[in-house]
Scaffold this active site. Structure first.
Site, PDB file in Angstrom:
ATOM      1  N   LYS A  41       5.654  -2.794  -2.877  1.00 55.19           N
ATOM      2  CA  LYS A  41       5.469  -3.435  -4.185  1.00 55.19           C
ATOM      3  C   LYS A  41       5.988  -2.575  -5.347  1.00 55.19           C
ATOM      4  O   LYS A  41       6.257  -1.379  -5.170  1.00 55.19           O
ATOM      5  CB  LYS A  41       3.979  -3.750  -4.364  1.00 55.19           C
ATOM      6  CG  LYS A  41       3.437  -4.789  -3.364  1.00 55.19           C
ATOM      7  CD  LYS A  41       1.963  -5.127  -3.657  1.00 55.19           C
ATOM      8  CE  LYS A  41       1.425  -6.184  -2.709  1.00 55.19           C
ATOM      9  NZ  LYS A  41       0.011  -6.532  -3.035  1.00 55.19           N
ATOM     10  N   TYR A  78       3.183 -16.222  -3.232  1.00 59.74           N
ATOM     11  CA  TYR A  78       1.720 -16.069  -3.247  1.00 59.74           C
ATOM     12  C   TYR A  78       1.015 -17.393  -3.585  1.00 59.74           C
ATOM     13  O   TYR A  78      -0.093 -17.377  -4.121  1.00 59.74           O
ATOM     14  CB  TYR A  78       1.312 -14.994  -4.249  1.00 59.74           C
ATOM     15  CG  TYR A  78       1.342 -13.575  -3.701  1.00 59.74           C
ATOM     16  CD1 TYR A  78       0.544 -13.200  -2.611  1.00 59.74           C
ATOM     17  CD2 TYR A  78       2.126 -12.582  -4.296  1.00 59.74           C
ATOM     18  CE1 TYR A  78       0.545 -11.891  -2.127  1.00 59.74           C
ATOM     19  CE2 TYR A  78       2.131 -11.276  -3.802  1.00 59.74           C
ATOM     20  CZ  TYR A  78       1.337 -10.946  -2.723  1.00 59.74           C
ATOM     21  OH  TYR A  78       1.328  -9.652  -2.242  1.00 59.74           O
ATOM     22  N   ARG A 119      -2.563   2.649   1.396  1.00 63.97           N
ATOM     23  CA  ARG A 119      -3.257   2.359   0.135  1.00 63.97           C
ATOM     24  C   ARG A 119      -4.174   3.505  -0.288  1.00 63.97           C
ATOM     25  O   ARG A 119      -4.298   3.782  -1.487  1.00 63.97           O
ATOM     26  CB  ARG A 119      -3.998   1.034   0.252  1.00 63.97           C
ATOM     27  CG  ARG A 119      -3.027  -0.167   0.127  1.00 63.97           C
ATOM     28  CD  ARG A 119      -3.650  -1.445   0.568  1.00 63.97           C
ATOM     29  NE  ARG A 119      -2.846  -2.628   0.201  1.00 63.97           N
ATOM     30  CZ  ARG A 119      -3.048  -3.831   0.701  1.00 63.97           C
ATOM     31  NH1 ARG A 119      -4.018  -4.037   1.591  1.00 63.97           N
ATOM     32  NH2 ARG A 119      -2.298  -4.860   0.323  1.00 63.97           N
ATOM     33  N   ASN A 174      -1.337  -2.240  -5.441  1.00 63.55           N
ATOM     34  CA  ASN A 174      -1.784  -1.594  -4.198  1.00 63.55           C
ATOM     35  C   ASN A 174      -0.648  -1.334  -3.209  1.00 63.55           C
ATOM     36  O   ASN A 174      -0.863  -1.273  -2.003  1.00 63.55           O
ATOM     37  CB  ASN A 174      -2.946  -2.370  -3.577  1.00 63.55           C
ATOM     38  CG  ASN A 174      -2.580  -3.793  -3.210  1.00 63.55           C
ATOM     39  OD1 ASN A 174      -1.436  -4.204  -3.380  1.00 63.55           O
ATOM     40  ND2 ASN A 174      -3.533  -4.538  -2.696  1.00 63.55           N
ATOM     41  N   HIS A 219       2.337  -5.099   0.757  1.00 65.73           N
ATOM     42  CA  HIS A 219       1.847  -6.381   1.275  1.00 65.73           C
ATOM     43  C   HIS A 219       2.150  -6.425   2.759  1.00 65.73           C
ATOM     44  O   HIS A 219       3.196  -5.934   3.192  1.00 65.73           O
ATOM     45  CB  HIS A 219       2.559  -7.566   0.599  1.00 65.73           C
ATOM     46  CG  HIS A 219       2.414  -8.855   1.364  1.00 65.73           C
ATOM     47  ND1 HIS A 219       1.307  -9.654   1.237  1.00 65.73           N
ATOM     48  CD2 HIS A 219       3.198  -9.432   2.316  1.00 65.73           C
ATOM     49  CE1 HIS A 219       1.436 -10.694   2.074  1.00 65.73           C
ATOM     50  NE2 HIS A 219       2.572 -10.578   2.740  1.00 65.73           N
ATOM     51  N   GLU A 242       6.648 -16.065   6.125  1.00 63.33           N
ATOM     52  CA  GLU A 242       7.031 -15.048   5.133  1.00 63.33           C
ATOM     53  C   GLU A 242       8.354 -14.376   5.503  1.00 63.33           C
ATOM     54  O   GLU A 242       9.147 -14.036   4.626  1.00 63.33           O
ATOM     55  CB  GLU A 242       5.902 -14.023   4.980  1.00 63.33           C
ATOM     56  CG  GLU A 242       4.658 -14.638   4.336  1.00 63.33           C
ATOM     57  CD  GLU A 242       3.491 -13.673   4.201  1.00 63.33           C
ATOM     58  OE1 GLU A 242       3.622 -12.499   4.607  1.00 63.33           O
ATOM     59  OE2 GLU A 242       2.446 -14.102   3.674  1.00 63.33           O
TER      60      GLU A 242
HETATM   61  P1  ATP Z   1      -1.483  -8.647   0.568  1.00 63.66           P
HETATM   62  O1  ATP Z   1      -1.603 -10.139   0.788  1.00 63.66           O
HETATM   63  O2  ATP Z   1      -0.709  -8.277  -0.691  1.00 63.66           O
HETATM   64  O3  ATP Z   1      -1.006  -7.927   1.779  1.00 63.66           O
HETATM   65  P2  ATP Z   1      -4.282  -8.444   1.039  1.00 63.66           P
HETATM   66  O4  ATP Z   1      -4.068  -9.418   2.146  1.00 63.66           O
HETATM   67  O5  ATP Z   1      -4.953  -7.135   1.355  1.00 63.66           O
HETATM   68  O6  ATP Z   1      -2.944  -8.071   0.315  1.00 63.66           O
HETATM   69  P3  ATP Z   1      -5.138 -10.659  -0.604  1.00 63.66           P
HETATM   70  O7  ATP Z   1      -6.562 -11.045  -0.686  1.00 63.66           O
HETATM   71  O8  ATP Z   1      -4.195 -11.483   0.218  1.00 63.66           O
HETATM   72  O9  ATP Z   1      -5.079  -9.123  -0.144  1.00 63.66           O
HETATM   73  O10 ATP Z   1      -4.604 -10.560  -2.095  1.00 63.66           O
HETATM   74  C1  ATP Z   1      -3.213 -10.560  -2.359  1.00 63.66           C
HETATM   75  C2  ATP Z   1      -2.904  -9.541  -3.419  1.00 63.66           C
HETATM   76  O11 ATP Z   1      -3.465  -9.983  -4.653  1.00 63.66           O
HETATM   77  C3  ATP Z   1      -3.503  -8.147  -3.207  1.00 63.66           C
HETATM   78  O12 ATP Z   1      -2.729  -7.319  -2.368  1.00 63.66           O
HETATM   79  C4  ATP Z   1      -3.545  -7.612  -4.612  1.00 63.66           C
HETATM   80  O13 ATP Z   1      -2.254  -7.125  -5.012  1.00 63.66           O
HETATM   81  C5  ATP Z   1      -3.871  -8.854  -5.418  1.00 63.66           C
HETATM   82  N1  ATP Z   1      -5.312  -8.940  -5.662  1.00 63.66           N
HETATM   83  C6  ATP Z   1      -6.276  -9.270  -4.771  1.00 63.66           C
HETATM   84  N2  ATP Z   1      -7.495  -9.225  -5.323  1.00 63.66           N
HETATM   85  C7  ATP Z   1      -7.290  -8.860  -6.619  1.00 63.66           C
HETATM   86  C8  ATP Z   1      -8.150  -8.631  -7.728  1.00 63.66           C
HETATM   87  N3  ATP Z   1      -9.471  -8.766  -7.635  1.00 63.66           N
HETATM   88  N4  ATP Z   1      -7.579  -8.266  -8.899  1.00 63.66           N
HETATM   89  C9  ATP Z   1      -6.242  -8.112  -9.021  1.00 63.66           C
HETATM   90  N5  ATP Z   1      -5.380  -8.319  -8.015  1.00 63.66           N
HETATM   91  C10 ATP Z   1      -5.890  -8.666  -6.832  1.00 63.66           C
HETATM   92 MG    MG Z   2      -2.954 -11.259   1.890  1.00 65.71          MG
END
Ligand code: ATP
Ligand code: MG
Length: 137
Positions: A9, A49, A102, A112, A115, A126
């Site tokens: 990212k 997303y 992370r 973070n 992805h 994807e």
């Molecule tokens: P990713 O899908 O990016 O691999 P993940 O599966 O761990 O991450 P998801 O729940 O799918 O997490 O959320 C997608 C992304 O949205 C997160 O990686 C983060 O960048 C962002 N995100 C999630 N929760 C929050 C939050 N509370 N505030 C801000 N951004 C968030």
């Molecule tokens: Mg995710």
């Protein structure tokens, strides 16, 4: 062997961490079989997303993902989807296990660093979102 879609990212590309993150994947036995650096528009980030469209952080997330180049990649290995998520660590770096990407590199729950696809069906979708058949060997 399994394949999964990974994104390095903007917070990580801005800090020039691509090589250090790729080393974590390779140390875990994941092979980088496709990789390119691109910059998403906010609309493309929103399409990627789309599952999070109703979440309160959607606007912030899509602004962030379009804010600088990202590195999109396909990782291959035995159980690659789960293995990648293990190497990534928890979404919130405060909860991420020591040694994970992370834990070592992420700045916040939003910024973070990486992805990773979360299941075989989303991995296939994807990968197809970013890569054509010609780019995958
Ligand atoms: P990713 O899908 O990016 O691999 P993940 O599966 O761990 O991450 P998801 O729940 O799918 O997490 O959320 C997608 C992304 O949205 C997160 O990686 C983060 O960048 C962002 N995100 C999630 N929760 C929050 C939050 N509370 N505030 C801000 N951004 C968030
Ligand atoms: Mg995710």
């Amino acid at each position: 062997t399994e394949r999964t879609l990974s994104i390095i990212k903007p917070d990580a590309t801005n800090r020039n961490l691509t090589g250090k993150i790729n080393a974590k994947f390779e140390e875990a036995g994941l092979r980088i079989v496709a990789q390119k650096r691109i910059q998403l528009t906010k609309a493309q980030a929103g399409q990627f997303y789309a599952v999070h469209a109703e979440r309160p952080f959607f606007d912030e997330l899509t602004d962030f993902m379009a804010s600088a180049p990202v590195v999109v990649q396909v990782l291959e290995g035995e159980g690659a989807i789960a293995k990648n998520r293990e190497v990534m660590g928890a979404t919130n770096p405060a909860d991420a296990a020591p040694g994970t990407i992370r834990a070592e590199f992420a700045e916040s729950v939003g910024e973070n660093s990486v992805h990773g696809s979360d299941a075989p069906d989303t991995a296939a979708e994807e990968i197809a979102f970013f890569f054509s058949g010609l780019e995958l060997v």
